[in-house]
Scaffold this motif. Sequence first.
Motif: not given
Length: 299
Positions: A71-87
């Motif tokens: 909930s504290r992650i800036p909304e624009g950063n969530i897709p970036l974190m998802v891509r990092e996990i996916v990789s």
Amino acid sequence: MNNVKKNFSIRDLENLSGIKAHTIRIWEKRYNLLSPERTATNIRTYSLSSLQKLLNITLLYNNGYKISKISRIPEGNIPLMVREIVSKNSVKNHAINAFKLSMINFDQSLFMSTYNSILVDKSFREVFKDVFIPLLNELGLLWQTDTISPAHEHFITSLIKQKILINTEKLQHQEPIKKSKIFVPFLPENEIHEIGLLYLNYEIVLRGYKSIYLGQTVPLDTLKDVMKYFDNLCFLSYFTVSPTKERIDKYIKEFVSLTKEYGSSEMWLLGYQTKHLDPAQLPEYIKTFNSIDQVIDRL
């Protein structure tokens, strides 16, 4: 006109994400993670972007992130974190979510780009077992709960069939090397659920067997036309909705009669309706299987 589904109920979100509606409401109220709109009758509806956000949040949550931290992650950063996990290690869940979105929006380009991205690190067999099978298992629930329509299901399954056929065709340029059996995959009359049979046909050809693929809704009596030409046949079929419980014993007896008239042949059976058969009462050349993997192990 673009009539893709743009508004979702909280039950739709529950079915597509796997997160309970009660939990979604708590996340909304406590952490302001989603912002539903309200209908004139005060019913929550959610946009496609809300669905995409929830699927991303779900992936982070399932990979160990606490919801309070998300909930504290800036909304624009969530897709970036998802891509990092996916990789790193979560291609499967991300791909399933992407395929769901492609299905909801009838988006063939998203399907193709997702499929090609996971092929970089996975074989087609791994994609089918790790991604397509879990996705297909979810489709039944999504359809039964009206989250998706039959049109959605037909769209996504036709694309999956296409990939099975393409990969099968690549193998069919090679001559069969195993002569012990000739497989005849087919579906009985009024049976159209073909994906499992198509994939088993791929596995059969991959292992070097000759396959005579007959496909959907094949009248039992026409099997004799294959029996006339070959001796070492193994008929392979899925009984998902047909023959019904009331007809299945008669169907087996008719197949037994055909084998007596045209020479011995095996029959391997899978699918929901086979639960109405007693394996102990079947001839030894008719075998039932509980899963695709069981058949593959027997090949």
